[in-house]
Structures are given as structure tokens and as C-alpha cells.
Design a protein around this motif. Structure first.
Motif, PDB file in Angstrom:
ATOM      1  N   GLU A 179       1.043  -0.827  -0.264  1.00  0.00           N
ATOM      2  CA  GLU A 179       0.062  -0.188  -0.186  1.00  0.00           C
ATOM      3  C   GLU A 179       0.972   1.295   0.233  1.00  0.00           C
ATOM      4  O   GLU A 179       0.339   2.412   0.009  1.00  0.00           O
ATOM      5  CB  GLU A 179      -1.095   0.168   0.979  1.00  0.00           C
ATOM      6  CG  GLU A 179      -2.141  -1.263   0.983  1.00  0.00           C
ATOM      7  CD  GLU A 179      -2.637  -1.117   2.481  1.00  0.00           C
ATOM      8  OE1 GLU A 179      -2.751  -0.381   3.271  1.00  0.00           O
ATOM      9  OE2 GLU A 179      -3.244  -1.411   2.348  1.00  0.00           O
ATOM     10  N   SER A 180       2.037   1.349  -0.023  1.00  0.00           N
ATOM     11  CA  SER A 180       2.916   2.622   0.236  1.00  0.00           C
ATOM     12  C   SER A 180       3.421   3.213  -0.686  1.00  0.00           C
ATOM     13  O   SER A 180       2.926   2.446  -2.121  1.00  0.00           O
ATOM     14  CB  SER A 180       4.366   1.898   0.633  1.00  0.00           C
ATOM     15  OG  SER A 180       4.958   1.249  -0.192  1.00  0.00           O
ATOM     16  N   ALA A 181       4.007   4.372  -1.051  1.00  0.00           N
ATOM     17  CA  ALA A 181       3.647   5.336  -1.849  1.00  0.00           C
ATOM     18  C   ALA A 181       4.977   4.416  -3.057  1.00  0.00           C
ATOM     19  O   ALA A 181       4.909   5.390  -4.240  1.00  0.00           O
ATOM     20  CB  ALA A 181       4.533   7.218  -2.085  1.00  0.00           C
ATOM     21  N   ARG A 182       5.833   4.064  -2.279  1.00  0.00           N
ATOM     22  CA  ARG A 182       6.892   3.279  -3.166  1.00  0.00           C
ATOM     23  C   ARG A 182       6.515   2.379  -4.673  1.00  0.00           C
ATOM     24  O   ARG A 182       7.175   2.294  -4.986  1.00  0.00           O
ATOM     25  CB  ARG A 182       8.109   2.998  -2.111  1.00  0.00           C
ATOM     26  CG  ARG A 182       8.996   4.088  -1.656  1.00  0.00           C
ATOM     27  CD  ARG A 182      10.119   3.943  -0.700  1.00  0.00           C
ATOM     28  NE  ARG A 182      11.068   4.198  -0.059  1.00  0.00           N
ATOM     29  CZ  ARG A 182      11.817   4.715   0.065  1.00  0.00           C
ATOM     30  NH1 ARG A 182      12.475   3.546   0.122  1.00  0.00           N
ATOM     31  NH2 ARG A 182      12.675   5.635   0.379  1.00  0.00           N
ATOM     32  N   ASN A 183       5.656   1.744  -3.686  1.00  0.00           N
ATOM     33  CA  ASN A 183       5.312   0.481  -4.300  1.00  0.00           C
ATOM     34  C   ASN A 183       4.273   1.111  -5.863  1.00  0.00           C
ATOM     35  O   ASN A 183       4.951   0.250  -6.857  1.00  0.00           O
ATOM     36  CB  ASN A 183       4.481  -0.980  -3.766  1.00  0.00           C
ATOM     37  CG  ASN A 183       4.278  -1.848  -4.569  1.00  0.00           C
ATOM     38  OD1 ASN A 183       4.986  -2.454  -4.792  1.00  0.00           O
ATOM     39  ND2 ASN A 183       2.694  -2.167  -4.485  1.00  0.00           N
ATOM     40  N   LEU A 184       3.394   1.901  -5.664  1.00  0.00           N
ATOM     41  CA  LEU A 184       2.731   2.597  -6.226  1.00  0.00           C
ATOM     42  C   LEU A 184       3.703   2.779  -7.663  1.00  0.00           C
ATOM     43  O   LEU A 184       3.140   2.892  -8.797  1.00  0.00           O
ATOM     44  CB  LEU A 184       1.530   3.078  -5.603  1.00  0.00           C
ATOM     45  CG  LEU A 184       0.949   2.631  -4.741  1.00  0.00           C
ATOM     46  CD1 LEU A 184      -0.175   3.741  -4.138  1.00  0.00           C
ATOM     47  CD2 LEU A 184      -0.365   1.195  -5.132  1.00  0.00           C
TER      48      LEU A 184
END
Length: 190
Positions: free
Chosen positions: A16-21
Motif C-alpha cells: 500500500e506504500s507510495a514507493r510500491n505504487l
């Protein structure tokens, strides 16, 4: 490093993190390049590289600020022993609250707002009648004037003024007729 969180919650937090997105968006761009024919045989490396660049260049989330300290509960004051207790303070006498001003009649407020937009002659005395209606407050006579009599008189004035260019020389002046009707309504109100 041991933590109280298991692998599952940490993996969900990363997904759910911004890095993964941002990394997934980069990977999608890599797939788009492959389908456009620009990746060649190295397309899996292009997709993985764009994912990695997106994930690594995204700033880490800011840590949450610490919670403010909770105030310590104050100890309740202990009552004084009977022999040391202070004399009871005199109770202040209640001051009667002033009577609230009567709420303005919403229909009178709406009528006054409408009449502000209508070009009425000052000699008709409509402003004085509105002030008298506000001072009189609600009542059956004021209600009849606000709901019916004054709007009808103003509508008659506006109609007569519209037709005035075609009126004959013997027709009365609409402003004078409105002034008479306003005087009659003010007399009923008094």
C-alpha cells in the motif's frame, strides 16, 4: 531486528506504500514500451528497471510526530474537617436574563428585501410602513399587511406605472395611489 509485527502486516504495508505504487507505475510504463516495440528482448529488464527506479526515487514516508504527553490527573481536593471548614459562601442572587428580542418575521424580511429592488417613489412612504411593521411585531393585522395587502398595492403600482404611457390625462398618478394605500395600511396597523 525483531519486531512485534509479522511478515504479513509488513508486506501489506509495503504493497500500500507510495514507493510500491510509483514502482508499479514505472513497470506499467515499461510494459507500454514493450507493446510499442521499443524494449526488444530486454523488455523484462526494462520493466524491472523502471519499477526499481520508481520505487527507489520515491521519498520515504515522513514519520508521524509523537503524541503529546497526557496530562497528569489532578488529585481531588479533600474536604476540610468540620472544625476547620470555612463558613459557606453566600449564594449570589440570580440575575434575571434580559428578554430576547423577538425574531424578525421571515416574510417581512423577504418582502423588505424585494421592495429594496423595486423602484418605489420615496413619497409613497413604503419605508416608513416597513419600519412600523418591524416595530409592531407579529400579529394578525401585520401578518395580513405583509402577506397580502402591501404586495398587492405594490403590484398595482407597478402595473399602473407600466401602462402609464397609454393612460389618459384623467387617470390618477400611480405614486399617489400607492401613497394613499400605504397611509391606509399604516392607519390599520396603528
Amino acid at each position: 531486528m525483531a519486531t512485534s509485527n509479522g511478515f504479513g502486516p509488513r508486506a501489506l504495508r509495503y504493497l500500500e506504500s507510495a514507493r510500491n505504487l510509483v514502482g508499479c507505475a514505472g513497470g506499467a510504463v515499461g510494459l507500454g514500451l514493450h507493446f510499442a516495440g521499443l524494449g526488444g528482448v530486454w523488455w523484462p529488464g526494462v520493466v524491472a528497471g523502471l519499477y526499481g527506479v520508481g520505487a527507489l526515487l520515491t521519498p520515504a514516508p515522513k514519520p508521524r510526530p509523537p503524541l503529546p504527553p497526557r496530562p497528569e490527573p489532578r488529585p481531588e481536593p479533600q474536604p476540610l474537617p468540620p472544625e476547620v471548614s470555612a463558613p459557606p459562601a453566600p449564594k449570589p442572587e440570580p440575575v434575571p436574563a434580559p428578554e430576547p428580542a423577538p425574531a424578525p418575521d421571515p416574510e417581512l424580511v423577504a418582502l423588505a428585501a424585494y421592495l429594496d429592488t423595486v423602484p418605489l417613489p420615496p413619497s409613497a412612504g413604503v419605508d416608513g410602513l416597513l419600519a412600523a411593521l418591524r416595530a409592531a411585531g407579529p400579529g394578525p393585522v401585520a401578518e395580513r399587511i405583509v402577506r397580502h395587502r402591501l404586495p398587492v398595492a405594490v403590484a398595482g403600482y407597478l402595473r399602473a406605472r407600466t401602462w402609464q404611457p397609454w393612460a389618459g390625462p384623467d387617470d390618477p398618478d400611480p405614486a399617489v395611489q400607492l401613497g394613499r394605500e400605504v397611509d391606509r395600511l399604516a392607519g390599520e396597523l396603528a
